[in-house]
Design a protein around this motif. Structure first.
Motif, PDB file in Angstrom:
ATOM      1  N   ALA A 205      16.777 -34.558  29.555  1.00 52.01           N
ATOM      2  CA  ALA A 205      15.733 -34.628  30.394  1.00 52.01           C
ATOM      3  C   ALA A 205      14.287 -35.143  29.887  1.00 52.01           C
ATOM      4  CB  ALA A 205      15.552 -33.616  31.645  1.00 52.01           C
TER       5      ALA A 205
ATOM      6  N   PRO B 141      17.973 -40.914  29.098  1.00 54.29           N
ATOM      7  CA  PRO B 141      17.596 -39.911  29.677  1.00 54.29           C
ATOM      8  C   PRO B 141      18.134 -39.465  31.076  1.00 54.29           C
ATOM      9  CG  PRO B 141      15.997 -41.776  29.420  1.00 54.29           C
ATOM     10  CD  PRO B 141      17.547 -42.107  28.981  1.00 54.29           C
ATOM     11  N   LEU B 142      18.370 -38.273  31.297  1.00 53.07           N
ATOM     12  CA  LEU B 142      18.979 -37.705  32.546  1.00 53.07           C
ATOM     13  C   LEU B 142      18.242 -36.613  32.930  1.00 53.07           C
ATOM     14  CD1 LEU B 142      22.923 -38.065  32.276  1.00 53.07           C
ATOM     15  CD2 LEU B 142      21.073 -39.714  33.531  1.00 53.07           C
ATOM     16  N   ARG B 143      18.375 -36.375  34.086  1.00 53.62           N
ATOM     17  CA  ARG B 143      17.734 -35.080  34.725  1.00 53.62           C
ATOM     18  C   ARG B 143      18.709 -34.003  34.190  1.00 53.62           C
ATOM     19  NH1 ARG B 143      16.796 -38.049  39.175  1.00 53.62           N
ATOM     20  NH2 ARG B 143      18.689 -37.215  40.418  1.00 53.62           N
TER      21      ARG B 143
ATOM     22  N   SER C  57       7.981 -39.373  33.690  1.00 53.19           N
ATOM     23  CA  SER C  57       8.137 -40.558  33.335  1.00 53.19           C
ATOM     24  C   SER C  57       7.107 -41.621  34.109  1.00 53.19           C
ATOM     25  CB  SER C  57       9.741 -41.129  33.509  1.00 53.19           C
ATOM     26  OG  SER C  57       9.786 -41.440  34.733  1.00 53.19           O
TER      27      SER C  57
ATOM     28  N   ALA D  42      13.112 -38.062  31.816  1.00 52.92           N
ATOM     29  CA  ALA D  42      14.214 -38.869  32.793  1.00 52.92           C
ATOM     30  C   ALA D  42      13.370 -38.913  34.005  1.00 52.92           C
ATOM     31  CB  ALA D  42      15.267 -37.908  32.973  1.00 52.92           C
TER      32      ALA D  42
ATOM     33  N   SER E  62      12.874 -45.430  28.351  1.00 54.26           N
ATOM     34  CA  SER E  62      13.635 -44.998  27.498  1.00 54.26           C
ATOM     35  C   SER E  62      13.445 -45.649  26.346  1.00 54.26           C
ATOM     36  CB  SER E  62      14.998 -45.253  27.939  1.00 54.26           C
ATOM     37  OG  SER E  62      15.991 -44.948  27.063  1.00 54.26           O
TER      38      SER E  62
END
Lengths: 1136, 211
Positions: free
Chosen positions: A298, A312-314, A637, A672, A951
């Motif tokens: 994240a 990027p992911l939560r 972000s 993220a 990203s």
């Protein structure tokens, strides 16, 4: 976008070319940098003390100074010659093995313990900054009762009375709250406590814990096992919210192993690969030489910054990505054995939809891991829920990694309850009036316990509250009694390293403020008397390892550890792990609405959980990714800030589960979308004069993120609301400091033409094949291509930071092998690569468009003919005119010191910055001064982003003085305070400097630092003897008005040269001289040595095909060469 | 109408000489008066113990390194610990009044506050061991210590004085076994030979002494 078309930027301001940025660029220093306003507000009161009598002792003969020798000099003690002792520092139950340098009984420098595999000489920023903590005048100096000063005797009498009253009740009503510790000596003291006072309770709490990991192991194997990753054997590494190279307790060792596999040469630069076999450069095999790192996370961690592919992911979606990975692996034919339960179904929803980036990422990762079964690693971060950890254990088992790259050992304390549960039970017992006496051993629960528990009001029900700590912190201020704790550098003890080996803690100095260690206090409660601390430590050793003879114990003290005591790997039997299933709704990829945002709380890389809040070195250390000093901020972000209508510097209110905090926004590329990350450890109100102290009226540095915690400190939670307040807040970030100048920036940007526009034809005079000049008219498409190619090639930033993919590098080497192709490949690698092949006419146009172009490339020299300076007047520059110098070249008879910094290896951990600060007596200047661009770090780490701000890719570049041959600084100094030595250093003569700052103005790399104030002297007077003790006596303490800079640790060079001369004038061995930054680099990215010695590692590194000089076209010929960063992306994964 | 008396013409005529002379005077005073040769040479503080190098190093001929025993391997020549004095004075002159301070120090463990004679600025880093290894003798910088009842500074210890030798080392280099010989006569020819044999080239880099 391919790497060579990269446009690098350091901040979003730079990317957008904002007014602020342009101003920062135009000026040597930010506006007002040379004004003196704001002196009183400055927080350099705590900055170390007055210079060691510099003024008085310098020329004044008649001031009488005395020399006071020992009455009886201890053995092995030579005045002025440092001694080294091994010890260790425990954080979160894990020991960091260290070696301390002590001058005349005064510890001044922390380094890692080379003997220990978990350190190999490297030390974390925390450990290195312990020196400043040891001599912090804000440390608690005496016991207090209800805030009133008491003597140590009074405190110990009170403690005795408390113990006696509980001993009568077999310990009932007595509770201890300690930090998580795996010290065998404390465990032994606890055992005795249990037998004497069986009803006493012992709780351990750590705000930044790894309980998810331990619980996950319980889930997968039925018992808590510790997971170790052998990254030296891992060809593919997949990290799911796991910061293996950053906050992981084994990060030092893993960084070394990881970095070794990041060099396309395969290890060192000497043609020997990481397996010790001869390295065949003609047959580069990217698949086995370089590892490949995938990161799903994240917020941008150290590991994420080093990744080849980063998604990027939560944090809440990370588990889904792992489930998707398992499903993809199963689809490839891996079967989940019965013992492990059933496979996870692939998550549904748009995030993992058919054409989504996440889907492509997971598929490519699954493919890569499948190909590297048994030589890959899947790691999950400590704050992820236990189910995700269990799943990772299963995937590692499916891939056959267990026993190869993934090893398990038993946790040292299998019975320990999680910190979350522990503190909850304690609060419950306090609220139930079951606790009459609470002894807080070196903790700060008032500050760092989850706010949902309301620790403060529970503590109010405790009759006797006793806090023993380094500082009179938030908790000490509400406890009945407080007493100083001995610093770990003042204490006996022991601890276990991450690999389970036994490490010794031994004192370097007697307690400065008569404190006691946690071990001594525990033992006092067990026995009712104060025991010899060394004996207590030895008892722990005996309990852990069996009785050691005196000789063996002395050896352990010498080595700092008992070798061969690392935990033995175990093979735990799997349990059925329930599959993780994620519905589409849970993992929807779209940005959640405000109110459904995710909040990620994490330990700060600079001040940890807040315990280092009063350490000025760590407060002023630019956080490796945000480059923030003295503050934390809500990282979002750019897409998130846009959606919320806020920007960097705006104050916002964060609301989650009914808790609120006003904080500042920081638009963080790579965060993220929909995830807001906030570092814990700031906003201290009881830290001291550096970190914030409400009693002394010192405002807190940063914002207290614990205010948002309900049941645990770290982790992620959804339901966050962000609302703008309408105020702004100054953030002291160094990302845009020390920028290259305007000329360079113009050159860098060139003249970019928009391909969608049409331009009037342009006519150039061209020399035709027949030698006649003819006019050639260029039309729009050709013109755009030619101009843009020139803009790229002229890119000055390409002269600063270079990176290419592994396949590009391979192609380059092939081109080099085929001699004629060299020029074109060099061009491709560094400039217009990826461009369509120009037609003949285009090529002409291209020449015309950059008739004056100097796309400097230095791969021409160095190749095939040893070190750089073969023929200094003819540095080969492919594609450009020969560089001529107005200056006569220096000639060298002896040493020619040089350095190489490998951007492929560097992970940006900041350890070198603190090492440099500690070694070279570099002052701390305070937030207000940092805002003016006056930070003093000789070594900075420039962090460049490139690509999509959502990203981006990252390159870290440590920059100190690069010791130019034709140094622009030397040429402008009116008093010869900076001069060239006959070993190639740009010597700095502080006592000659009159502070014109011409040198800094003329320095193209911006590595010179000016003392605007007498940072080492407290302007308000006072006794600074304590802080003076932290100075390195081998380095001059600079006064106001003096310019300073990196000198390759010239004091270390001289020390080794003297040793070699005294030792029968023997030659200096390669690797004998190590600079402070090199010494502590866990990645081994920095090499130093003699360029005159062709066999030295640094010569070989300079001769590497990756080697390049900064701003080559200026013909300054630096002694520090950088090695281009080579990444190893998956060809399957062409990222948008 | 006022007229300057005729004798004022003398002032007019000698004004140039006076101004010039004044400047010269100031220049001479500054150059020589502020020179370390004037300010530092001859500094001879009173020590807490009336220790005589003339007796110990001169008459008795005790080698310098018996007391200053770190000089060959460390930067500091190190003032000896009280225990070193007591090696002999535990047995001879045990009742001497002059040695009271020494005996007190030995018994209490407190240091004797010797007054520093040779003091360099803190930004100059001097190392004894490397000079000895190169063949620079004690007397080259400290003078005839064996003739000094109370030690005084013989040489200016200024940067120019250091550089004199670094630029022209030949006369000051002697064989390794003659380092502590107080009677050594400088021999430039031998020095040049030793320099060549051992490959010694004194550095003149700033960073050699300033870090």
């Amino acid at each position: 976008m391919t790497d060579s078309q990269i446009k690098y930027w350091r901040s979003l301001d730079e990317l957008a070319q904002s007014e602020d940025f342009k101003q920062a660029l135009d000026r040597e220093f930010p506006e007002g940098a040379d004004s003196v306003e704001g002196v009183d507000r400055r927080r350099f009161l705590q900055v170390m003390g007055a210079s060691v009598g510099l003024a008085s002792a310098s020329s004044c003969r008649w001031e009488k100074t005395t020399l006071e020798p020992f009455a009886e000099r201890p053995e092995n003690r030579v005045p002025g010659v440092p001694n080294h002792y091994a010890t260790s520092m425990e954080i979160g139950g894990v020991a960091e093995p260290l070696v301390l340098t002590s001058y005349d009984g005064r510890p001044v420098k922390v380094e890692g313990n080379e003997l220990h595999p978990e350190s190999l000489g490297a030390a974390s920023t925390f450990a290195q900054a312990a020196i400043l903590e040891l001599y912090d005048p804000d440390r608690s100096t005496n016991p207090t009762e209800g805030g009133a000063a008491r003597t140590t005797e009074q405190f110990e009498a009170a403690l005795g009375a408390v113990r006696a009253s509980h001993a009568a009740k077999r310990g009932a009503g007595l509770a201890f709250l300690s930090r998580v510790t795996n010290s065998p000596a404390i465990a032994e003291a606890q055992r005795r406590l249990k037998s004497d006072l069986p009803q006493a309770e012992w709780f351990e709490y750590e705000a930044l814990q790894r309980d998810g990991e331990i619980e996950g192991a319980r889930m997968a194997f039925g018992r808590p096992v510790r997971t170790h990753f052998d990254l030296s054997k891992a060809n593919r590494i997949a990290c799911f919210d796991a910061d293996l190279l950053g906050d992981h307790p084994g990060s030092t060792r893993m960084t070394r192993a990881f970095s070794l596999r990041r060099r396309p040469e395969g290890g060192s630069y000497d043609g020997v690969n990481f397996e010790g076999a001869e390295f065949d450069s003609a047959n580069l095999d990217g698949a086995t030489v370089m590892n490949r790192l995938y990161v799903v996370e994240a917020r941008h961690t150290t590991t994420g910054a080093s990744a080849d592919h980063r998604l990027p992911l939560r944090a809440e979606q990370v588990g889904a990505a792992l489930a998707a990975l398992e499903a993809a692996l199963v689809a490839k034919g891996l079967a989940v054995p019965e013992a492990w339960g059933s496979a996870s179904p692939a998550p549904t929803g748009t995030l993992f939809g058919q054409d989504s980036r996440a889907r492509a990422f997971v598929n490519a990762l699954a493919d890569d891991l499948y190909r590297h079964r048994g030589t890959c690693v899947v790691a999950v971060g400590g704050t992820q829920p236990r189910g995700v950890h269990a799943l990772a254990h299963r995937i590692n088992a499916l891939l056959g990694n267990v026993g190869k790259t993934v090893l398990y050992t038993d946790e040292p304390n299998a019975e320990r309850t999680s910190s979350e549960e522990s503190i909850e039970t304690l609060v419950e017992h306090m609220n139930g009036n079951q606790i009459e006496t609470l002894v807080v051993l070196d903790g700060n629960p008032i500050y760092d316990a989850p706010k949902g528990l309301d620790f403060g009001s529970a503590l109010g029900r405790v009759k006797n509250s006793i806090h023993i700590g380094l500082y009179r912190n938030e908790t000490a201020r509400v406890c009945g009694w407080h007493a100083p704790l001995a610093h770990f550098l003042e204490s006996w003890g022991d601890a276990l390293a991450w690999d389970g080996s036994y490490c010794v803690v031994q004192p370097l100095i007697r307690p400065i403020f008569a404190g006691r260690s946690a071990l001594e206090v525990t033992s006092f409660f067990a026995t009712g008397s104060w025991s010899d601390a060394q004996e207590l430590a030895r008892a722990g050793c005996t309990a852990r390892l069996g009785a050691l003879s005196d000789k063996q114990w002395q050896l352990a003290l010498h080595d700092g550890m008992a070798s061969g005591t690392a935990s033995v790997p175990v093979t735990p039997a799997p349990q059925r792990v329930s599959a993780l299933s994620y519905s589409g709704a849970q993992v929807d990829a779209a940005m959640p609405a405000n109110g459904a945002l995710e909040l990620v709380l994490y330990g700060d890389p600079c001040v940890h959980d807040g315990r280092f809040g009063n350490n000025a070195w760590l407060q002023e250390l630019p956080e490796f990714m945000t480059k923030l000093t003295w503050d934390n901020a809500a990282l979002m972000s750019p897409a998130t800030t846009d959606a919320l209508g806020v920007t960097t510097g705006d104050m916002v209110t964060l609301t989650i589960s009914g808790r609120t905090l006003d904080t500042v926004v920081y638009a963080m590329p790579g965060q993220a979308a929909g995830s807001v990350a906030l570092a814990l450890g700031y906003g201290r109100t009881g830290a001291g004069a550096v970190g914030g102290d409400s009693e002394k009226g010192v405002p807190a540095a940063g914002f207290d993120a614990y205010a948002l915690t309900s049941s645990r400190a770290t982790g992620h939670e959804t339901g966050l609301t962000v609302s703008a307040i309408g105020r702004t807040y100054p953030l002291a970030m160094t990302a845009d400091h020390h920028l290259i100048d305007t000329t360079g920036m113009n050159e860098r940007d060139g003249e970019w033409l928009d391909p969608s526009q049409s331009y009037p034809d342009k006519t150039f005079e061209m020399e035709g094949a027949d030698g006649e000049m003819t006019a050639v008219a260029l039309t729009t498409p050709t013109l755009v291509r030619a101009y843009n190619k020139k803009a790229r090639e002229g890119s000055r930033v390409a002269e600063l930071v270079r990176s290419a993919t592994h396949s590009e590098f391979e192609g380059y080497l092939e081109g080099v092998a085929d001699d004629g192709g060299r020029e074109s490949v060099v061009d491709k690698l560094h400039a217009g690569h990826g461009e369509d092949v120009l037609t003949t006419q285009d090529a002409h146009a291209d020449d015309a468009a950059h008739a004056e172009d100097e796309h400097g490339d230095d791969h021409g020299d160095g190749h095939g003919h040893g070190p750089h300076y073969v023929d200094p007047n003819k540095i080969k520059r492919i594609g450009g005119p020969e560089l001529l110098s107005l200056w006569e070249r220096h000639s060298y008879d002896g040493h020619r010191w040089g350095m190489s910094i490998d951007l492929s290896s560097c992970v940006g951990c900041n350890a070198c910055v603190v090492a440099c600060q500690s070694e070279n007596n570099i002052p701390v200047v305070g937030k207000e001064q940092v805002l003016r661009g006056r930070e003093m770090h000789w070594l900075r780490i420039d962090r460049y982003f490139s690509g999509d701000p959502e990203s981006p890719k990252v390159v870290n570049q440590p920059v100190g003085c690069i010791q130019c041959e034709d140094a622009p600084c030397e040429q402008v100094c009116p008093v010869a305070a900076t001069v060239h030595s006959d070993e190639g250093l740009n010597d700095m003569v502080y006592n000659r400097c009159i502070g014109t700052r011409y040198c800094s103005n003329n320095c193209p790399i911006k590595v010179r630092r000016f003392n605007y104030f007498n940072y080492h002297r407290d302007l308000k007077g006072g006794d600074r003897d304590l802080e003076k003790m932290s100075f390195n006596p081998e380095v001059t303490v600079r006064a106001r008005g003096v310019m300073e800079k990196c000198t390759y640790c010239v004091q270390r060079i001289q020390a080794k040269k003297i040793v070699a001369k005294v030792d029968d004038r023997r030659p200096i061995r390669d690797g004998e001289i190590v600079t402070a930054c090199q010494q502590t680099c866990p990645a081994d990215a920095i090499r130093f040595g003699d360029l005159a010695d062709e066999s030295s590692v640094v010569s070989k590194a300079h001769a590497s095909e990756r080697s390049y000089d900064l701003l080559k076209f200026l013909n300054i010929r630096p002694r520090t060469a950088y090695l281009a960063r080579i990444t190893n992306p998956n060809p399957l994964l062409v990222e948008a | 109408m006022f007229h300057f008396p005729s004798w004022t013409l003398t002032i007019r005529d000698t004004a140039g000489l006076l101004v010039g002379g004044g400047l010269l005077y100031v220049a001479i005073i500054v150059t020589f008066g502020f020179s370390p040769k004037t300010t530092d040479v001859g500094y001879q503080p009173t020590q807490p113990v009336p220790f005589s190098h003339a007796i110990h190093a001169g008459e008795l001929g005790i080698d310098c390194r018996y007391c200053h025993n770190t000089v060959e391997r460390a930067g500091h020549a190190a003032i000896p610990a009280t225990a070193t004095c007591m090696n002999c004075h535990g047995m001879i002159h045990t009742e001497s009044e002059k040695l009271e301070v020494v005996r007190d120090s030995y018994e209490s463990g407190e240091s004797i506050p010797w007054v520093r004679v040779h003091d360099l600025p803190d930004y100059a880093y001097f190392n004894h061991s490397v000079h000895l290894a190169a063949g620079v003798g004690c007397s080259s910088c400290h003078g005839r210590i064996d003739h000094m009842e109370t030690v005084f500074q013989k040489e200016p210890l200024s940067m120019g004085w250091c550089l004199d030798c670094h630029r022209n080392p030949e006369p000051h280099i002697r064989p390794a076994d003659q380092i502590t010989n107080m009677n050594w006569e400088n021999d430039a020819e031998l020095g040049a030979k030793l320099l060549a044999e051992r490959g010694i080239a004194p550095s003149q880099n700033c960073s050699t002494c300033h870090r």
